[in-house]
Design an enzyme around this catalytic site. Sequence first.
Site, PDB file in Angstrom:
ATOM      1  N   CYS A   1       0.823  -1.201   0.000  1.00 40.04           N
ATOM      2  CA  CYS A   1       0.000   0.000   0.000  1.00 40.04           C
ATOM      3  C   CYS A   1       0.864   1.261   0.000  1.00 40.04           C
ATOM      4  CB  CYS A   1      -0.984  -0.049   1.168  1.00 40.04           C
ATOM      5  SG  CYS A   1      -2.436   0.952   0.854  1.00 40.04           S
TER       6      CYS A   1
ATOM      7  N   HIS B   1      -3.420  -4.901   0.544  1.00 42.17           N
ATOM      8  CA  HIS B   1      -2.853  -5.404   1.804  1.00 42.17           C
ATOM      9  C   HIS B   1      -2.983  -6.931   1.839  1.00 42.17           C
ATOM     10  CE1 HIS B   1      -2.258  -1.610   3.988  1.00 42.17           C
ATOM     11  NE2 HIS B   1      -3.346  -1.173   3.360  1.00 42.17           N
TER      12      HIS B   1
ATOM     13  N   GLU C   1      -1.515  -8.970   3.444  1.00 39.82           N
ATOM     14  CA  GLU C   1      -1.314  -9.519   4.794  1.00 39.82           C
ATOM     15  C   GLU C   1      -2.628  -9.904   5.467  1.00 39.82           C
ATOM     16  OE1 GLU C   1      -0.674  -6.412   3.855  1.00 39.82           O
ATOM     17  OE2 GLU C   1      -1.085  -4.924   5.422  1.00 39.82           O
TER      18      GLU C   1
HETATM   19  N1  GLN Z   1      -1.883   6.907   2.932  1.00 34.72           N
HETATM   20  C1  GLN Z   1      -1.965   6.142   1.734  1.00 34.72           C
HETATM   21  C2  GLN Z   1      -3.319   6.308   1.055  1.00 34.72           C
HETATM   22  O1  GLN Z   1      -4.275   6.676   1.697  1.00 34.72           O
HETATM   23  C3  GLN Z   1      -1.653   4.689   1.978  1.00 34.72           C
HETATM   24  C4  GLN Z   1      -2.637   3.996   2.861  1.00 34.72           C
HETATM   25  C5  GLN Z   1      -2.170   2.667   3.400  1.00 34.72           C
HETATM   26  O2  GLN Z   1      -0.992   2.360   3.346  1.00 34.72           O
HETATM   27  N2  GLN Z   1      -3.059   1.874   3.949  1.00 34.72           N
HETATM   28  O3  GLN Z   1      -3.465   6.042  -0.091  1.00 34.72           O
END
Ligand code: GLN
Length: 547
Positions: free
Chosen positions: A380, A506, A508
Amino acid sequence: MTKHIFVTGGVASSLGKGLTAASLGRLLKQRGLRVVIQKLDPYINVDPGTLNPFEHGEVFVTDDGGETDLDLGHYERFIDENLTRDSNATTGSIYSTVLAAERRGDYLGRTVQVIPHITDEIKRRISALASDDMDVVITEVGGTVGDIEILPFLEAIRQFRLDAGRDNVCYVHVTLVPYIAPSGEHKTKPTQHSVIELRSRGIQPDAIVCRSDEPIGSDLSRKIANLSSVPVEAVVNAPDAGSLYEVPLMMHDEGLDAVICDLLQIDAGPPDLTEWIELNRKVEAATNPVRIGLIGKYVNLVDAYLSVVESLKHAGIQLGADVEIDWIQAEDVEGLLTEDRLRNLDGIVIPGGFGERGVEGKIAAAGYARENDVPCLGLCLGLQCMTIEYGRNVLALERAHSSEFEPSTPHPVIDLMDSQRGVTDLGGTMRLGAYVAQLQPSSQVAEMYGEEVVSERHRHRYEFNPRYRSQYDDNDFVCSGESPDGRLVEFIELKSHPFWVATQAHPEFKSRPTRPAPLFLGFMEAALQRAEGRNPQLLTVDATTDA
Ligand code: GLN
């Protein structure tokens, strides 16, 4: 008729109620029962989405986009089922339902009160999971008995037994049996008091799980049984375990699942624990050291990255690697680069996150990994940092950045999608939950997944900016997975690097101890190769042991 098990806790928080619920769930599932687990959280936030991970640990995301308590991660990993947002209710969400009903006039002008309106809504949430195809609903009540906020929940679960019938409901209470060093003894008094507190709310526990550092011995179990009016076989000792995944086996040896089946008159055969025993055997055998640097913002609270750490362990267990995590404060990375500390790592993980703090460190770590052939996995925000790094240092896009962190950057290589501009409600703009991605045939990610259409969970607002796609695509950089309509970049990788791979998702959240997430498995393989390269004796040691 669905059976209900309520898990409460006493004496102290963080005793492992969640793990108890999850372990019990697994044992019942292995007896052939269909099990679902939920968490009732007494705090006022409507969901954990806006809670600070420093305070509360990670926000776990379900397929349907629920932002939930991290205990749902334990549940999913243990029972190996995908849960939904319905498996997590907070005081805040319960009140908002009741208040919305009040505003609509559903209560016809009657006084709206904690009992019965709030307690009824809690009971409705519990019953909602008891569908026709569910044999057992396990409900963990967050917090500890004695907390002010927990009272409506205790009242609701007390009433629940009257509604659902005596044989359909049981209560498991998890307490602490501390060891007091000067007297050289484990003490039962806190457990007794906590049972008294629970009884004062009208709930007599049916089973007690005693957490302790070391096994407590049968005399103490008998004493606790006596003083709590619980049969001695229903007092289960759960001493600290070497690995989380030992807990179900430990609870089974102590007879917890048998006691529960008796109490609830569940007619099920013994649990088939073959897969779980094999998992524990692999945990023991995973001894090849591998050192992974986790470049994070919240490195002082390891729970902030719980699912990432578990996913690394799952991959390690599968590949025989003993994963050591080096927690690296993202803000320090630039200092670490001069000390060359990142050199001793076999792999680098750049996890997700919000807010600007530490971002430059993450970008620097991505660059170090790229230039030095260190396996690097971006999750992400990790993908975003790696994209920025490549933009600045390879494509010469000066001051390339994400508009989240530098709104005036000349090169917003990470940006909000047009549809999201102008929205200010923090609760409403995230891309949340499972989304499908189409992978590029024969890319590294397609090889790892073994398929070309994959689904992973998301939680972010910003995206790879499509305006820069062609500049990136012309190089070593591959956008190896995208949304089915081709608008969003979901995976990136480098052709010339052993493993410099990232995803906007994600993965994970979907890794399971017996089924590691493909990306983590691929990353761990690359990290092990580097470990072997850095430490050739590892290979020799292996060869000798085999012979
Ligand atoms: N802050 C980034 C976004 O909102 C990444 C978010 C995250 O890593 N969950 O796109």
